[in-house]
Scaffold this active site. Structure first.
Site, short mmCIF file in Angstrom:
data_model
loop_
_atom_site.label_atom_id
_atom_site.label_comp_id
_atom_site.label_asym_id
_atom_site.label_seq_id
_atom_site.Cartn_x
_atom_site.Cartn_y
_atom_site.Cartn_z
N CYS A 99 -12.51 -10.30 8.15
CA CYS A 99 -13.63 -11.53 7.49
C CYS A 99 -14.33 -10.98 6.43
O CYS A 99 -15.02 -11.68 6.38
CB CYS A 99 -14.26 -10.88 8.84
SG CYS A 99 -14.92 -9.19 8.53
N ASP A 127 0.64 -1.42 -0.04
CA ASP A 127 0.23 0.22 0.00
C ASP A 127 0.89 1.38 0.36
O ASP A 127 1.61 1.65 1.42
CB ASP A 127 -0.57 0.27 1.01
CG ASP A 127 -1.88 0.87 0.60
OD1 ASP A 127 -3.00 1.81 0.19
OD2 ASP A 127 -1.83 2.49 1.78
N GLU A 179 -1.21 -1.83 -6.18
CA GLU A 179 -2.65 -0.73 -6.68
C GLU A 179 -2.31 0.08 -7.58
O GLU A 179 -1.36 0.84 -7.51
CB GLU A 179 -2.82 0.22 -5.29
CG GLU A 179 -4.23 -0.18 -4.36
CD GLU A 179 -4.79 0.70 -3.86
OE1 GLU A 179 -6.01 0.87 -3.52
OE2 GLU A 179 -3.89 1.18 -2.74
N ASP A 204 -3.30 1.21 6.50
CA ASP A 204 -2.44 0.82 5.97
C ASP A 204 -1.79 -0.58 5.24
O ASP A 204 -1.82 -1.43 4.20
CB ASP A 204 -1.13 1.80 5.49
CG ASP A 204 -1.80 3.27 5.23
OD1 ASP A 204 -2.45 3.99 5.40
OD2 ASP A 204 -0.67 4.40 6.13
#
Ligand code: ZN
Length: 417
Positions: free
Chosen positions: A330, A191, A275, A356
């Site tokens: 989750c 990230d 990303e 982050d």
């Protein structure tokens, strides 16, 4: 694979004069050829072929009084200058036809004497590296090179570049075998940030070096000095070089740092997932200076180059993937979070997340799922980027789930493209 190796070179005063003359001739040849093609286009005539152009603007031109001085420099860089024009046209045509992705490429432009960067390319016939370590350039002479690292093989071409700081570099193209490293198990999601440079899914943090911030005082002083000098004066020219040097130094330090970071990441991991940040979009906003300083696009490019070279994988996760909204434990989608929110608790499972690190873990999961789903094996470097994509502010993903079909990371889904 072709790699570039760049070195500082120190031409003598005489060699600098010869280089300046050759820069000029290469520019004239380029502009003459461009003018011929522009004329043909205007007149609705067929696109002039490279071989015909070469004859016209080099061979024939040398015989005329106005262009006789073209004969005083080596012919190799002149031909290479025409090749550059061919490439510029090809990029334009490919961009128009949609074959070339990314930002649109315009028609080639005329070169100016005042361009801040001048360059010349020599092919095998035009240069050689002598036993004494000097670089012989046809019709220029033996130029001193600072060999900061060894060339791994015989170079196929060299480009001599004069930058705005008045420095000369020789950039060699070398064809080398790929250097595949033994496989490792580790994979990492990254990230990219502004408070820290990057957070890795394993929990480690790369701190922001902020080279520009540190060097800023010096730069500002140099800039002030420049603005006080009278326009067109010798002192102004000197001050301008000082500013350019200060900038160049920052760029060098940043590049060095980026090389170190990317080499380490590639060595330690088999696959890297990032990303797809819209750096150009970000670079226009309020955060422009920090983004520029961070050099994210270079970071990504170096990772991609090194991945190819060392047999590693790079996966780019779609920019609409809500890496900062999902719970990496989750898979619950917790909703958008302003950039000021550095930590949050999942409303479904209650786990406390560092913003982050959670994003890095989601990127890892999404990248891995993407890779498994990809037809024909591992994700290649440089996954296509949608051209009309919107700018995205870091961490707050404006993208819409419905249009991309992203499901929660960890439960297996990523944008299918
Ligand atoms: Zn949760």
């Amino acid at each position: 694979m072709h790699l570039r190796y760049s070195y500082r070179v120190y031409p003598t005063a005489g060699q600098r004069a010869s280089l300046a003359r050759t820069f000029g001739c290469a520019r004239v040849v380029y502009n003459d050829a461009l003018a011929v093609r522009k004329e043909a286009r205007k007149g609705g005539l067929p696109y002039p072929k490279s071989a015909d152009l070469q004859k016209l603007v080099i061979t024939e031109a040398k015989k005329t009084a106005e262009r006789a001085w073209l004969a005083s420099v080596g012919v190799d860089p002149l031909i290479q200058s025409l090749r550059d024009l061919d490439t510029a046209y090809r990029n334009f045509f490919d961009s128009v036809s949609g074959k070339r992705k990314g930002r649109p490429v315009g028609l080639p432009q005329f070169k100016s004497k005042r361009d801040t960067r001048q360059s010349l390319r020599f092919t095998r016939n035009g240069f050689r590296v002598r036993g004494n370590g000097k670089l012989n350039l046809a019709k220029i002479g033996d130029v001193r090179v600072k060999w900061s690292r060894a060339l791994p093989a015989d170079p196929s071409s060299v480009t001599i570049v004069l930058d705005s700081a008045g420095r000369y570099h020789a950039s060699f193209v070398v064809d080398v075998e790929s250097d595949v490293l033994p496989e490792v198990d580790a994979e990492v999601g990254i990230d990219l940030g502004l408070t820290t440079y990057a957070v890795l899914s394993g929990g480690s943090v790369i701190d922001n070096p902020r080279f520009l911030c540190k060097a800023e005082k010096k730069l500002k002083a140099a800039q002030r000095e420049l603005s006080r000098k009278a326009k067109g004066s010798k002192n102004r020219a000197k001050a301008r070089i000082k500013v350019a040097r200060a900038h160049a130094k920052v760029a060098d330090t940043r590049m060095d740092w980026l090389h170190k970071q990317t080499t380490r990441i590639i060595r330690e991991t088999q696959a890297v997932y990032l990303e797809d940040l819209n750096v150009r979009g970000l670079g226009r906003g309020r955060l422009a200076k920090s983004v520029h300083d961070a050099g994210w696009s270079t970071f990504r490019r170096l990772l991609e180059e090194k991945a190819v070279r060392y047999g590693r994988n790079i996966g780019i996760v779609h920019r609409a993937f809500p890496s900062s909204q999902l719970c990496s434990e989750c898979g619950h989608r917790d909703g958008p979070k302003p950039l000021t929110v550095r930590a949050w608790a999942c409303s479904a499972c209650g786990v406390l997340h560092d913003r982050d690190l959670n994003a890095a873990r989601n990127i890892l999961a999404a990248g891995q799922a993407d890779r498994l789903n990809a037809p024909g094996g591992p994700v290649r470097p440089g996954v296509a980027i949608p051209r009309q994509a919107r700018p995205v502010e870091r961490g707050t993903h404006l993208g819409d789930l419905r249009t991309t079909g992203v499901r929660a990371a960890g439960t297996g889904g990523v944008p299918a493209r």
